[in-house]
Scaffold this active site. Sequence first.
Site, PDB file in Angstrom:
ATOM      1  N   ASP A 168       0.866  -1.176   0.000  1.00 22.33           N
ATOM      2  CA  ASP A 168       0.000   0.000   0.000  1.00 22.33           C
ATOM      3  C   ASP A 168       0.902   1.225   0.000  1.00 22.33           C
ATOM      4  OD1 ASP A 168      -1.865   1.970   0.348  1.00 22.33           O
ATOM      5  OD2 ASP A 168      -2.430   1.409   2.385  1.00 22.33           O
ATOM      6  N   ALA A 215       0.552   5.047  -0.157  1.00 18.02           N
ATOM      7  CA  ALA A 215      -0.429   6.131  -0.104  1.00 18.02           C
ATOM      8  C   ALA A 215       0.227   7.496   0.121  1.00 18.02           C
ATOM      9  CB  ALA A 215      -1.443   5.865   1.007  1.00 18.02           C
TER      10      ALA A 215
HETATM   11  C1  LIG Z   1      -2.142   3.753   4.740  1.00 13.68           C
HETATM   12  C2  LIG Z   1      -3.227   4.301   3.883  1.00 13.68           C
HETATM   13  N1  LIG Z   1      -3.613   3.626   2.811  1.00 13.68           N
HETATM   14  C3  LIG Z   1      -4.584   4.073   2.004  1.00 13.68           C
HETATM   15  C4  LIG Z   1      -5.226   5.251   2.250  1.00 13.68           C
HETATM   16  C5  LIG Z   1      -6.317   5.615   1.291  1.00 13.68           C
HETATM   17  O1  LIG Z   1      -6.606   6.901   1.075  1.00 13.68           O
HETATM   18  P1  LIG Z   1      -7.675   7.372   0.009  1.00 13.68           P
HETATM   19  O2  LIG Z   1      -8.699   6.310  -0.141  1.00 13.68           O
HETATM   20  O3  LIG Z   1      -8.218   8.627   0.554  1.00 13.68           O
HETATM   21  O4  LIG Z   1      -6.914   7.567  -1.269  1.00 13.68           O
HETATM   22  C6  LIG Z   1      -4.875   6.003   3.384  1.00 13.68           C
HETATM   23  C7  LIG Z   1      -5.571   7.243   3.738  1.00 13.68           C
HETATM   24  O5  LIG Z   1      -5.519   7.776   4.787  1.00 13.68           O
HETATM   25  C8  LIG Z   1      -3.845   5.510   4.210  1.00 13.68           C
HETATM   26  O6  LIG Z   1      -3.437   6.181   5.292  1.00 13.68           O
END
Ligand SMILES: Cc1ncc(COP(=O)(O)O)c(C=O)c1O
Length: 394
Positions: free
Chosen positions: A208, A210
């Site tokens: 992941d 982000a």
């Molecule tokens: C670790 C992590 N993964 C994924 C996301 C996904 O964010 P979004 O769906 O807003 O793109 C976040 C958002 O806070 C995150 O902290």
Amino acid sequence: MFEDLKPAPADKILALIGLYRADERPNKVDLGVGVYKDNAGKTPVMRAVREAEKRLLADQDSKSYLGLAGDTAFNEAMAKLVFGANADTTRIRAAQTPGGSGALRLVAELLKHARPDATVWVSDPTWVNHIAILRAAGLQVREYPYFDAETGTVRFDAMLAALKGAPAGDVILLHGCCHNPTGANLDASQWTAVAGLLVEKNLLPFIDIAYQGFGDGLDADAEGLRIVAAKVPEMVVAASCSKNFAVYRDRVGAAMVMTANAAQADIASSQMLAGARTLYSMPPDHGAAAVRMVLQDPALRADWQAELEEMRQRMLLLRQRFAEALRRQSNSDRFDFIAGHRGMFSRLGLTESQVQRLREEHAVYMVSDSRINVAGLPENGLEELAKAVVSVLD
Ligand SMILES: Cc1ncc(COP(=O)(O)O)c(C=O)c1O
């Protein structure tokens, strides 16, 4: 139908926002919410994104459907951004998704389809929504040790030992960079060790990413992911543009799958898109179109990178200055780890009651696990904030 329905549990962060808003103390500090903020507390639209949006408004001549994978040029640009400009993408397929959350869910659907009994191992702690999203897709979730709250560092030996014990075929969810909520990350040699173990034990990496560009830089933040990609035959990735393009509400992300060969990649991609069809059909176009334009246009891309770098540097400086203020106020190196952490968050290692005292006695708001949003640190109030933190320690 609805008479016996119980309300969903309250979201801790939303509850915190409510408390913060209602607080009338003028010196209140919000370290809770997970969005980047400038020194004025604003989350601005990035210059290059605004320019791309202007061009979109002027030039877009249709809003007809694009297809389940969304904007294919966006997908190609995202694969290059994540895997590297010179990466061989013949075994990689990407699908535009509604945010990183949509990407996580789409990958989870693919995993469920490919191996219904798979267990996904997540770091302890991890972003709470990881667990919820994985479970919603019907996957089993287990935790591997990750964070030592005493020292603010990664429990790497314990993490490796747990991964060594994971059954072949299980999935290991890793934060590509800027770990949420702790701020503690693996270094390159640790990534190399993890990659070796994943291959040896036949475990599938699920990365992941982000916060690419919020830690050590755009390429540096993807280094761990690229180390893994160079070693393993297969992996899955969820990327988000919410933070690094500041397009939070536009919902822009990408789900990616890398397989042993191109034919398998096409099949995996078709299954991912079949998943999208039943979840939301097609992703929203606007934000991804703007991101694609920024990534494709050299001048816009340079301006985006410059602005992202300013944001990154600001967070880094705040980390260093806050760690120094805490060192002065506590007369100890207890909080030095804040300067070594990367990304938007650090977990301070305070108890829930200490966090509550900070809120009640000092109008300092943070999540109950003592995660702070570094971008919310007040440039001109660090000494006072450090004093408040130290005052609740005993
Ligand atoms: C670790 C992590 N993964 C994924 C996301 C996904 O964010 P979004 O769906 O807003 O793109 C976040 C958002 O806070 C995150 O902290």
